[in-house]
Design a protein around this motif. Structure first.
Motif, short mmCIF file in Angstrom:
data_model
loop_
_atom_site.label_atom_id
_atom_site.label_comp_id
_atom_site.label_asym_id
_atom_site.label_seq_id
_atom_site.Cartn_x
_atom_site.Cartn_y
_atom_site.Cartn_z
N LEU A 76 50.71 -11.70 -0.18
CA LEU A 76 51.74 -12.06 0.78
C LEU A 76 52.89 -11.04 0.73
CD1 LEU A 76 50.23 -14.72 1.12
CD2 LEU A 76 52.41 -15.93 0.89
N PRO A 77 53.29 -10.48 1.90
CA PRO A 77 54.40 -9.53 1.91
C PRO A 77 55.77 -10.20 1.82
CG PRO A 77 53.56 -9.82 4.13
CD PRO A 77 52.65 -10.62 3.22
N GLY A 78 55.82 -11.51 2.04
CA GLY A 78 57.07 -12.24 1.98
C GLY A 78 56.81 -13.72 1.79
N ALA A 79 57.88 -14.45 1.49
CA ALA A 79 57.73 -15.86 1.15
C ALA A 79 57.19 -16.70 2.29
CB ALA A 79 59.08 -16.41 0.68
N ALA A 80 57.43 -16.28 3.53
CA ALA A 80 57.01 -17.08 4.69
C ALA A 80 56.04 -16.34 5.58
CB ALA A 80 58.24 -17.51 5.49
N THR A 81 55.43 -15.26 5.06
CA THR A 81 54.55 -14.42 5.87
C THR A 81 53.12 -14.52 5.37
OG1 THR A 81 56.38 -12.87 6.17
CG2 THR A 81 54.18 -12.11 6.79
N PRO A 82 52.23 -15.18 6.13
CA PRO A 82 50.84 -15.30 5.69
C PRO A 82 50.07 -14.00 5.88
CG PRO A 82 51.09 -16.28 7.87
CD PRO A 82 52.48 -15.85 7.42
N VAL A 83 48.95 -13.89 5.20
CA VAL A 83 47.98 -12.83 5.44
C VAL A 83 46.77 -13.48 6.10
CG1 VAL A 83 46.55 -11.03 4.41
CG2 VAL A 83 48.80 -11.54 3.42
N ASP A 84 46.60 -13.20 7.37
CA ASP A 84 45.52 -13.83 8.12
C ASP A 84 44.17 -13.34 7.60
OD1 ASP A 84 44.24 -15.37 9.98
OD2 ASP A 84 45.32 -14.55 11.71
N SER A 85 43.19 -14.22 7.60
CA SER A 85 41.85 -13.87 7.13
C SER A 85 40.88 -14.93 7.61
CB SER A 85 41.80 -13.78 5.61
OG SER A 85 41.92 -15.07 5.03
N PRO A 86 39.57 -14.61 7.64
CA PRO A 86 38.58 -15.64 7.98
C PRO A 86 38.65 -16.84 7.04
CG PRO A 86 37.59 -13.47 8.13
CD PRO A 86 38.96 -13.27 7.53
N ALA A 87 38.92 -16.61 5.76
CA ALA A 87 39.00 -17.72 4.80
C ALA A 87 40.16 -18.64 5.13
CB ALA A 87 39.13 -17.18 3.38
N GLY A 109 41.64 -18.22 -8.51
CA GLY A 109 42.08 -16.84 -8.45
C GLY A 109 43.51 -16.79 -7.94
N ALA A 110 43.94 -15.63 -7.50
CA ALA A 110 45.23 -15.54 -6.82
C ALA A 110 45.21 -16.51 -5.64
CB ALA A 110 45.48 -14.12 -6.35
N ILE A 111 46.33 -17.18 -5.39
CA ILE A 111 46.36 -18.29 -4.44
C ILE A 111 46.70 -17.83 -3.02
CG2 ILE A 111 48.79 -18.94 -4.74
CD1 ILE A 111 45.78 -21.37 -4.93
N THR A 112 46.51 -16.56 -2.73
CA THR A 112 46.90 -15.96 -1.45
C THR A 112 46.24 -16.63 -0.26
OG1 THR A 112 47.05 -13.86 -2.65
CG2 THR A 112 47.17 -13.77 -0.25
N ASN A 113 44.94 -16.85 -0.31
CA ASN A 113 44.24 -17.45 0.83
C ASN A 113 44.77 -18.84 1.15
OD1 ASN A 113 42.54 -15.21 0.97
ND2 ASN A 113 40.95 -16.15 -0.28
N ILE A 114 45.02 -19.63 0.12
CA ILE A 114 45.45 -21.01 0.32
C ILE A 114 46.88 -21.05 0.83
CG2 ILE A 114 45.52 -23.29 -0.71
CD1 ILE A 114 42.78 -21.67 -0.83
N ALA A 115 47.74 -20.23 0.24
CA ALA A 115 49.13 -20.17 0.71
C ALA A 115 49.19 -19.68 2.15
CB ALA A 115 49.94 -19.24 -0.20
N SER A 116 48.35 -18.72 2.49
CA SER A 116 48.32 -18.21 3.86
C SER A 116 47.92 -19.30 4.84
CB SER A 116 47.36 -17.02 3.96
OG SER A 116 47.83 -15.92 3.21
N ALA A 117 46.93 -20.11 4.47
CA ALA A 117 46.51 -21.21 5.35
C ALA A 117 47.65 -22.19 5.56
CB ALA A 117 45.30 -21.91 4.75
N ILE A 118 48.38 -22.50 4.50
CA ILE A 118 49.52 -23.42 4.63
C ILE A 118 50.61 -22.82 5.52
CG2 ILE A 118 51.44 -24.46 3.33
CD1 ILE A 118 49.43 -24.90 1.03
N LEU A 119 50.87 -21.54 5.38
CA LEU A 119 51.89 -20.89 6.20
C LEU A 119 51.44 -20.78 7.66
CD1 LEU A 119 53.03 -18.10 3.70
CD2 LEU A 119 54.32 -20.16 4.36
N LEU A 120 50.14 -20.60 7.87
CA LEU A 120 49.62 -20.54 9.23
C LEU A 120 49.70 -21.90 9.92
CD1 LEU A 120 46.45 -18.33 8.67
CD2 LEU A 120 48.37 -17.74 10.15
N GLU A 121 49.43 -22.96 9.17
CA GLU A 121 49.42 -24.32 9.73
C GLU A 121 49.94 -25.29 8.67
OE1 GLU A 121 49.86 -27.06 11.71
OE2 GLU A 121 48.75 -25.63 13.00
N PRO A 122 51.27 -25.43 8.58
CA PRO A 122 51.85 -26.27 7.51
C PRO A 122 51.40 -27.72 7.53
CG PRO A 122 53.54 -24.85 8.50
CD PRO A 122 52.32 -24.72 9.35
N SER A 123 50.92 -28.22 8.65
CA SER A 123 50.52 -29.63 8.72
C SER A 123 49.33 -29.94 7.82
CB SER A 123 50.20 -30.02 10.16
OG SER A 123 49.04 -29.37 10.63
#
Length: 317
Positions: A103-114, A137-151
């Motif tokens: 993640l490049p920032g606290a509120a910036t997701p990294v989009d991915s198929p996962a 592992g690193a929690i990047t994918n999961i955090a990104s999903a939450i940032l993409l769709e917080p619901s």
């Protein structure tokens, strides 16, 4: 970042130890060490408790990769090797590439198929049946999903092997420290979280080459593969033992009694990568121990059973 707030009653119900079979996805940096391979096999051999709907390749960066993207790609390939040796037919939409950077920032997701698949599966989950997210592992994918769709916070339960015991002097652990922004999402977003600390908890899950050769090596193609990975992890196995941390997160779903966990207030992850306690924060569940023998016995028995089943199929008996 403003996250949706879930009620205390919903949170407590989500954090109750699961019973019966649950739907889950597994997020894994599979090529990073040798423990992810064991954990992935354990999850796949536990269909009585885990209906594994997808596998996500997580990024990692150490001496086995040239960067997070390379680590993710190598993990994606390792997942394929494991599925092949278990005789899984290649299914489209089962294994997904994850983030190619942190993640490049606290509120910036990294989009991915996962991340996109997790959002889709979480939103489709029934309100009374959360999707469990096993993260090792690193929690990047999961955090990104939450940032993409917080619901999706109200639709998932994250079980994460990350950080160290809350009383540890620091929490500079590989999974957590790789992506501090993503790690903070886990503790600050309010997502129902079961944290399995490394040092002080999962660090008890040690085994040795003689044990692996005796109980794993002869159990079909996958047993030979896991034994090869274990033997290759060190040039000197004399008096040597290795921790297979990642089994703990899977074991929590297989049998929660094997990974006792208590309700605690979500810790604050400081800039010094230490824990700070604030009793005003929401509750999470944090593992306090693992039953080493019970977890390894269950894994060894399942490997033995899978090898016997394969042999029966091959002989046509």
């Amino acid at each position: 970042m403003n996250y949706p707030v879930i009620s205390d009653s919903l949170r407590l119900s989500r954090l109750a130890p699961p019973t019966g079979q649950v739907r889950a996805v597994l997020d894994t940096d599979t090529f990073n060490e040798i423990d992810d391979q064991f954990a992935l096999v354990y999850a796949l051999l536990s269909p009585e408790r885990i209906k594994l709907d997808a596998i996500y390749a997580a990024p990692f960066w150490n001496d086995l990769s040239d960067g997070p993207k390379d680590g993710m790609e190598k993990s994606y390939e390792e997942i394929g090797r494991i599925l092949t040796r278990l005789g899984h037919k290649e299914e489209e939409g089962y294994v997904f590439r994850g983030s190619d950077s942190y993640l490049p920032g606290a509120a910036t997701p990294v989009d991915s198929p996962a991340a996109r698949d997790l959002v889709q599966k979480a939103l489709a989950a029934p309100d009374d049946e959360p999707l469990y997210v096993i993260a090792i592992g690193a929690i990047t994918n999961i955090a990104s999903a939450i940032l993409l769709e917080p619901s999706i916070i109200s639709k998932i339960v994250v079980i994460w092997l990350g950080g160290h015991q809350l009383s540890w002097r620091d929490t500079k652990e590989f999974n957590l420290a790789q992506d501090i922004h993503a790690s903070r999402v886990m503790f600050d977003s309010g997502v129902p979280l079961v944290l399995v600390p490394c040092h002080g908890v999962a660090s008890h899950l040690i085994t040795t080459l003689p044990e692996i050769k005796h109980f794993v090596q002869g159990q079909g193609e996958i047993g030979a593969f896991l034994a090869e990975r274990y033997e290759g992890c060190s040039d000197d196995h004399y008096g040597y033992s290795r921790v297979i941390w990642d089994l703990s997160a899977v074991a929590y779903l297989v049998d929660p009694s094997l990974v006792p966990a208590d309700l605690v207030h979500s810790p604050v992850l400081t800039d010094q990568v230490t824990w700070s306690v604030d009793s005003r924060r929401h509750l999470i569940r944090c593992a306090s121990a693992v039953h080493r023998d019970g977890i390894f016995k269950d894994l060894f028995r399942k490997l033995e059973h899978a090898a016997a089943e394969t042999k029966l199929q091959e002989t046509g008996a």
